[in-house]
Structures are given as structure tokens and as C-alpha cells.
Design an enzyme around this catalytic site. Structure first.
Site, PDB file in Angstrom:
ATOM      1  N   GLY A  65     -18.985 -16.811  -7.313  1.00  0.00           N
ATOM      2  CA  GLY A  65     -18.598 -17.488  -6.071  1.00  0.00           C
ATOM      3  C   GLY A  65     -17.132 -17.337  -5.710  1.00  0.00           C
ATOM      4  O   GLY A  65     -16.624 -18.061  -4.857  1.00  0.00           O
TER       5      GLY A  65
ATOM      6  N   SER B  28     -20.389 -12.601  -7.594  1.00  0.00           N
ATOM      7  CA  SER B  28     -19.876 -12.029  -6.345  1.00  0.00           C
ATOM      8  C   SER B  28     -20.506 -10.678  -5.996  1.00  0.00           C
ATOM      9  O   SER B  28     -19.819  -9.775  -5.509  1.00  0.00           O
ATOM     10  CB  SER B  28     -18.347 -11.931  -6.384  1.00  0.00           C
TER      11      SER B  28
ATOM     12  N   GLU C 189     -23.098 -23.013 -14.100  1.00  0.00           N
ATOM     13  CA  GLU C 189     -22.931 -24.308 -13.420  1.00  0.00           C
ATOM     14  C   GLU C 189     -23.643 -25.420 -14.181  1.00  0.00           C
ATOM     15  O   GLU C 189     -23.193 -26.565 -14.184  1.00  0.00           O
ATOM     16  CB  GLU C 189     -23.434 -24.190 -11.965  1.00  0.00           C
TER      17      GLU C 189
ATOM     18  N   GLY D 163     -25.930 -14.847  -5.991  1.00  0.00           N
ATOM     19  CA  GLY D 163     -25.842 -16.223  -5.508  1.00  0.00           C
ATOM     20  C   GLY D 163     -25.666 -16.232  -3.999  1.00  0.00           C
ATOM     21  O   GLY D 163     -26.624 -16.032  -3.241  1.00  0.00           O
ATOM     22  N   GLY D 164     -24.429 -16.425  -3.555  1.00  0.00           N
ATOM     23  CA  GLY D 164     -24.109 -16.601  -2.138  1.00  0.00           C
ATOM     24  C   GLY D 164     -24.801 -15.617  -1.200  1.00  0.00           C
ATOM     25  O   GLY D 164     -25.370 -16.021  -0.176  1.00  0.00           O
TER      26      GLY D 164
ATOM     27  N   ASN E  43     -30.401 -16.390  -6.352  1.00  0.00           N
ATOM     28  CA  ASN E  43     -30.307 -17.790  -6.787  1.00  0.00           C
ATOM     29  C   ASN E  43     -29.732 -18.604  -5.634  1.00  0.00           C
ATOM     30  O   ASN E  43     -28.545 -18.495  -5.323  1.00  0.00           O
ATOM     31  CB  ASN E  43     -29.389 -17.854  -8.023  1.00  0.00           C
ATOM     32  N   TRP E  44     -30.599 -19.402  -4.994  1.00  0.00           N
ATOM     33  CA  TRP E  44     -30.144 -20.167  -3.819  1.00  0.00           C
ATOM     34  C   TRP E  44     -29.320 -21.385  -4.215  1.00  0.00           C
ATOM     35  O   TRP E  44     -28.747 -22.054  -3.348  1.00  0.00           O
ATOM     36  CB  TRP E  44     -31.350 -20.624  -2.993  1.00  0.00           C
TER      37      TRP E  44
END
Ligand code: PGA
Length: 257
Positions: free
Chosen positions: A177, A217, A101, A238-239, A13-14
Site C-alpha cells: 500500500g 504495490s 495487517e 491489494g489496492g 485482496n479487497w
């Protein structure tokens, strides 16, 4: 785990990262490093504005595309929204729905999320329904009741055949995150609870074919341990998905075994 039915799935997921040239560069780098040898399904969710170009960059690969969100109506006077039909049209296979989010910053409710899940199924997209507790709820030992409420409302009025393809991602909000991953025991407890809930509210075959992802994470160093947890069928990243080398290492977690 029945590998036939629940082939592992890893989704990047960018979020709101990557203008057009950056997205194409990222997708191309991923494509060049992806050898598609494992038994893993892979998808990425770039921003809407990059979806079409990324779909072209990824043509002839088995990396699939996901939307990060969608609206529940198919078309009409809904300024700023994107429908499931449009995502399907552009080549998406999946759509992330109810990410924390979206719930936190855009006040999406479980009822709205449910409408989106239903609309995704109708558009023949595979919804990745995100659920998970925040830190306050975890500390108050409300995790399972929060997750149950999100499941109950988020999956309301779905037909059994919608489950042929549905994916559920457990993402504890405090682990997103933050660099803090939930422990194997915490993840197993919630995943086991979700599987049991699906069995009770639908049936065992339905529960057994629903993929349950963990997110929060995830990185190349913890991916293998996370994938070893009972009932974890894949990861929502994510990251780390913004770094092709890291994302590839996560996809190839089996090589670290
Ligand atoms: P993270 O994000 O991997 O950066 O924690 C996960 C997610 O939001 O899906």
C-alpha cells in the site's frame, strides 16, 4: 518454471473494502471483462459479508474465491470468528492466512498462523501463507532470518501431502500500500531463499510445486516485470484489485510482453 505444475496465480485482496452492492458491482464488472483465455488462475478475496453474493455473481466463471482470514476451530463458542469449513461451504477455494495487517493490527502470532494453515488444509482450502519483513528488519539486514522464522513456524507440522496445494506469498511490509515495490533483485533473493528452504525442509518435488507469489504495490505497469522474475509464480494484489480495469490488465500481463 514448470507451467504444468505451477500455473501462474493472481489473487485480488479487497481487504475491508466494499459493502454488498459495491462488491457485487465490482465482481460483475470483473466477470464481464474476464475472458479466461490465458493460462492464469485468478481469485478474489472480498470481505466475508460479500462472499456469498460474489460467489453467485461469479458462477460459471473460472474466477475463484478466497477468504481473507479464518479461525482454526471448525465451530463452537468463538464469537466473531469464521471457520475454514464455512469458507469452503460458501464456495471458497483459497484462504489468505497471516497477512501482515493481521499480524500488525490483530497481533496474530506465527503459532496462531500455523494453526490456521493446518486447519485450512484440513478443510480442503488452499492456504495462501503471507510472510515478509518490515522496513526496520530490512534495514537491519534481517530479511532472510525473518522470512525463515515465519516459514519454519508457519508451516510446522504440515504433512507433505498438504503441500499439494499450498501457496506462499512474499509481501515485504514496507511495500504494501505504499506505492514502493521491492526491486527484482530483492524479490528474487527472497523467493530463491524460500524455494531453497522448502527443498531443505521438505523435498525438491514439494518445493517445486509450491507456488510463490509476490505482493506489495502491484499495478498494471509493473505486473509483467514482476512476473518475469525468477521464482515468481504469481501476484497478490491489494489496492489495484479494487479497480476492475487495472486488475484485468494485471491478469493480462502477458499481453504487454
Ligand atoms: P497493495 O496490497 O497491493 O495495496 O500494496 C497488497 C497486499 O496487502 O496483499
Amino acid at each position: 518454471m514448470d507451467l504444468e505444475m505451477r500455473q501462474p496465480l493472481i489473487v485480488g485482496n479487497w481487504k475491508m473494502n466494499g459493502n454488498l452492492p459495491e462488491s457485487i458491482r465490482l465482481a460483475t464488472s470483473l466477470k464481464n471483462q474476464f475472458d479466461d483465455k490465458g493460462n492464469i488462475r485468478v481469485a478474489i478475496a472480498p470481505p466475508f459479508t460479500a462472499l456469498y453474493s460474489v460467489s453467485i455473481a461469479l458462477a460459471e466463471t473460472n474466477i475463484q474465491l478466497a477468504g481473507q482470514n479464518m479461525f482454526w476451530e471448525e465451530s463452537g463458542a468463538y464469537t466473531g470468528e469464521v471457520s475454514g469449513l464455512f469458507l469452503k461451504d460458501i464456495g471458497c477455494h483459497y484462504v489468505i492466512i497471516g497477512h501482515s495487517e493481521r499480524r500488525q493490527y490483530f497481533h496474530e502470532t506465527d503459532e496462531q498462523i500455523n494453526l490456521k494453515v493446518q486447519a485450512a488444509c484440513k478443510s480442503e482450502l488452499v492456504p495462501i501463507l503471507c510472510i515478509g519483513e518490515n522496513l526496520k528488519e530490512r534495514k537491519a539486514k534481517e530479511t532472510l532470518s525473518v522470512v525463515e522464522k515465519q516459514l519454519k513456524l508457519g508451516l510446522k507440522d504440515l504433512a507433505i501431502h498438504d503441500f499439494d496445494n499450498i501457496v506462499i506469498a512474499y509481501e515485504p511490509v514496507w511495500a504494501i500500500g505504499t506505492g514502493e515495490t521491492a526491486s527484482p533483485e530483492q524479490i528474487e533473493e527472497v523467493h530463491h531463499f524460500i524455494r531453497g528452504w522448502l527443498k531443505r525442509f521438505f523435498d525438491a518435488p514439494t518445493a517445486n510445486m509450491t507456488k510463490l507469489l509476490y505482493g506489495g504495490s502491484v499495478n498494471p505497469d509493473n505486473a509483467m516485470d514482476l512476473m518475469k522474475i525468477n521464482e515468481v509464480d504469481g501476484l497478490l494484489v491489494g489496492g489495484a484489485s479494487l479497480h476492475p480495469e487495472d486488475f484485468i490488465k494485471i491478469i493480462k500481463f502477458e499481453e504487454n510482453a
